[in-house]
Design a protein around this motif. Structure first.
Motif, PDB file in Angstrom:
ATOM      1  N   MET A 125      61.069 -12.633  22.054  1.00 41.72           N
ATOM      2  CA  MET A 125      60.762 -11.217  21.984  1.00 41.72           C
ATOM      3  C   MET A 125      60.777 -10.680  20.547  1.00 41.72           C
ATOM      4  SD  MET A 125      59.881  -8.799  24.004  1.00 41.72           S
ATOM      5  CE  MET A 125      60.418  -7.581  25.148  1.00 41.72           C
ATOM      6  N   PRO A 126      61.763 -11.046  19.703  1.00 42.16           N
ATOM      7  CA  PRO A 126      61.743 -10.515  18.343  1.00 42.16           C
ATOM      8  C   PRO A 126      60.463 -10.844  17.584  1.00 42.16           C
ATOM      9  CG  PRO A 126      63.901 -11.411  18.824  1.00 42.16           C
ATOM     10  CD  PRO A 126      63.000 -11.776  19.986  1.00 42.16           C
ATOM     11  N   GLY A 127      59.882 -12.038  17.808  1.00 42.33           N
ATOM     12  CA  GLY A 127      58.630 -12.399  17.147  1.00 42.33           C
ATOM     13  C   GLY A 127      57.491 -11.497  17.572  1.00 42.33           C
ATOM     14  N   SER A 128      57.421 -11.159  18.857  1.00 46.89           N
ATOM     15  CA  SER A 128      56.361 -10.288  19.327  1.00 46.89           C
ATOM     16  C   SER A 128      56.564  -8.860  18.823  1.00 46.89           C
ATOM     17  CB  SER A 128      56.257 -10.324  20.855  1.00 46.89           C
ATOM     18  OG  SER A 128      57.453  -9.886  21.458  1.00 46.89           O
ATOM     19  N   LEU A 129      57.798  -8.453  18.609  1.00 50.72           N
ATOM     20  CA  LEU A 129      58.073  -7.133  18.047  1.00 50.72           C
ATOM     21  C   LEU A 129      57.500  -7.043  16.644  1.00 50.72           C
ATOM     22  CD1 LEU A 129      59.376  -4.340  18.076  1.00 50.72           C
ATOM     23  CD2 LEU A 129      61.505  -5.423  17.329  1.00 50.72           C
ATOM     24  N   SER A 130      57.710  -8.074  15.853  1.00 50.30           N
ATOM     25  CA  SER A 130      57.190  -8.096  14.496  1.00 50.30           C
ATOM     26  C   SER A 130      55.665  -8.001  14.493  1.00 50.30           C
ATOM     27  CB  SER A 130      57.649  -9.369  13.793  1.00 50.30           C
ATOM     28  OG  SER A 130      57.117  -9.427  12.501  1.00 50.30           O
ATOM     29  N   ALA A 131      55.024  -8.752  15.367  1.00 50.03           N
ATOM     30  CA  ALA A 131      53.560  -8.709  15.461  1.00 50.03           C
ATOM     31  C   ALA A 131      53.083  -7.331  15.909  1.00 50.03           C
ATOM     32  CB  ALA A 131      53.065  -9.784  16.432  1.00 50.03           C
ATOM     33  N   TYR A 132      53.792  -6.765  16.871  1.00 47.86           N
ATOM     34  CA  TYR A 132      53.431  -5.440  17.364  1.00 47.86           C
ATOM     35  C   TYR A 132      53.547  -4.402  16.250  1.00 47.86           C
ATOM     36  CZ  TYR A 132      53.639  -1.030  19.889  1.00 47.86           C
ATOM     37  OH  TYR A 132      53.414   0.248  20.306  1.00 47.86           O
ATOM     38  N   LEU A 133      54.632  -4.432  15.497  1.00 47.24           N
ATOM     39  CA  LEU A 133      54.822  -3.460  14.422  1.00 47.24           C
ATOM     40  C   LEU A 133      53.768  -3.625  13.329  1.00 47.24           C
ATOM     41  CD1 LEU A 133      58.717  -3.411  14.168  1.00 47.24           C
ATOM     42  CD2 LEU A 133      57.216  -1.665  15.165  1.00 47.24           C
ATOM     43  N   SER A 134      53.374  -4.848  13.045  1.00 50.21           N
ATOM     44  CA  SER A 134      52.300  -5.080  12.078  1.00 50.21           C
ATOM     45  C   SER A 134      50.997  -4.471  12.573  1.00 50.21           C
ATOM     46  CB  SER A 134      52.105  -6.573  11.826  1.00 50.21           C
ATOM     47  OG  SER A 134      53.223  -7.116  11.180  1.00 50.21           O
ATOM     48  N   GLN A 135      50.724  -4.640  13.857  1.00 48.94           N
ATOM     49  CA  GLN A 135      49.489  -4.104  14.439  1.00 48.94           C
ATOM     50  C   GLN A 135      49.460  -2.576  14.414  1.00 48.94           C
ATOM     51  OE1 GLN A 135      46.637  -5.804  15.525  1.00 48.94           O
ATOM     52  NE2 GLN A 135      45.898  -3.701  15.398  1.00 48.94           N
ATOM     53  N   VAL A 136      50.574  -1.935  14.794  1.00 49.86           N
ATOM     54  CA  VAL A 136      50.570  -0.466  14.808  1.00 49.86           C
ATOM     55  C   VAL A 136      50.504   0.096  13.386  1.00 49.86           C
ATOM     56  CG1 VAL A 136      51.658  -0.223  17.069  1.00 49.86           C
ATOM     57  CG2 VAL A 136      53.092  -0.227  15.022  1.00 49.86           C
ATOM     58  N   GLU A 137      51.048  -0.637  12.418  1.00 42.30           N
ATOM     59  CA  GLU A 137      50.927  -0.197  11.026  1.00 42.30           C
ATOM     60  C   GLU A 137      49.468  -0.252  10.590  1.00 42.30           C
ATOM     61  OE1 GLU A 137      53.043  -0.907   6.708  1.00 42.30           O
ATOM     62  OE2 GLU A 137      53.110  -2.524   8.174  1.00 42.30           O
ATOM     63  N   GLU A 138      48.784  -1.348  10.958  1.00 40.74           N
ATOM     64  CA  GLU A 138      47.352  -1.464  10.665  1.00 40.74           C
ATOM     65  C   GLU A 138      46.558  -0.349  11.330  1.00 40.74           C
ATOM     66  OE1 GLU A 138      45.253  -5.119  11.464  1.00 40.74           O
ATOM     67  OE2 GLU A 138      46.909  -6.282  10.593  1.00 40.74           O
ATOM     68  N   ASP A 139      46.969   0.016  12.536  1.00 42.08           N
ATOM     69  CA  ASP A 139      46.277   1.059  13.290  1.00 42.08           C
ATOM     70  C   ASP A 139      46.580   2.461  12.782  1.00 42.08           C
ATOM     71  OD1 ASP A 139      45.214  -0.952  14.850  1.00 42.08           O
ATOM     72  OD2 ASP A 139      46.582  -0.623  16.540  1.00 42.08           O
ATOM     73  N   GLY A 140      47.523   2.583  11.839  1.00 44.78           N
ATOM     74  CA  GLY A 140      47.813   3.868  11.231  1.00 44.78           C
ATOM     75  C   GLY A 140      48.783   4.748  12.002  1.00 44.78           C
ATOM     76  N   ALA A 141      49.644   4.150  12.832  1.00 40.43           N
ATOM     77  CA  ALA A 141      50.618   4.945  13.584  1.00 40.43           C
ATOM     78  C   ALA A 141      51.592   5.626  12.626  1.00 40.43           C
ATOM     79  CB  ALA A 141      51.383   4.056  14.556  1.00 40.43           C
ATOM     80  N   ASP A 142      51.907   6.875  12.929  1.00 43.58           N
ATOM     81  CA  ASP A 142      52.875   7.607  12.125  1.00 43.58           C
ATOM     82  C   ASP A 142      54.303   7.266  12.526  1.00 43.58           C
ATOM     83  OD1 ASP A 142      50.958   9.021  10.612  1.00 43.58           O
ATOM     84  OD2 ASP A 142      50.731  10.489  12.224  1.00 43.58           O
ATOM     85  N   TYR A 143      54.526   7.113  13.837  1.00 44.50           N
ATOM     86  CA  TYR A 143      55.858   6.828  14.367  1.00 44.50           C
ATOM     87  C   TYR A 143      55.760   5.780  15.454  1.00 44.50           C
ATOM     88  CZ  TYR A 143      56.771  11.365  12.230  1.00 44.50           C
ATOM     89  OH  TYR A 143      56.861  12.399  11.348  1.00 44.50           O
TER      90      TYR A 143
END
Length: 146
Positions: free
Chosen positions: A1-19
């Motif tokens: 799960m921690p690995g998928s969290l890292s990937a998810y956070l990278s993706q939302v950063e790319e997508d421009g999420a504010d929070y």
């Protein structure tokens, strides 16, 4: 799960999420550790009473190990009675480095009804409701700490 969290956070950063809000159970092992390490601010909801106060110890311990800041948020606070203030005082005594939010979430049917309907309280309830006012106050306070 921690690995998928890292990937998810990278993706939302790319997508421009504010929070990004990551909701974990209080005893989620590696998942909570990874979430805290990734957090700019750890928001710890606490219902008044000894069970949630005791459960906070693990989360606060991980926060200290990782150097991440946090804030306690009193939730499901009864409209009448000293329990909210008493819980805040105990938390500050036990964890003086973790502030207790001024904004509190009351014990309101609207919060549960919104959850059941799959909506945020701001979608479910009228803008002038107490529940919406409480959640907006909490958001402003959390945002000011980021």
């Amino acid at each position: 799960m921690p690995g998928s969290l890292s990937a998810y956070l990278s993706q939302v950063e790319e997508d421009g999420a504010d929070y990004v809000v990551i909701d974990t159970p209080p005893h989620a092992g590696g998942t909570i550790d990874a979430a805290i390490r990734a957090a700019d601010l750890v928001v710890i909801p606490i219902r008044p009473g000894p069970f949630d106060i005791n459960a906070a110890a693990g989360t606060v311990g991980i926060m200290k190990q990782t150097g991440r800041p946090g804030i306690f948020v009193l939730s499901q606070v009864a409209a009448v009675g000293p329990e909210g203030d008493d819980t805040a005082a105990v938390l500050q005594e036990l964890y003086p480095d973790v502030p207790v939010a001024k904004a509190r979430l009351g014990q309101r049917k609207a919060f549960m009804q919104a959850l059941i309907s799959g909506q945020a309280i701001t979608e479910f309830d009228r803008p002038s409701s107490k529940a919406v006012g409480e959640i907006k106050a909490l958001f402003r306070e959390v945002r000011s700490r980021l």
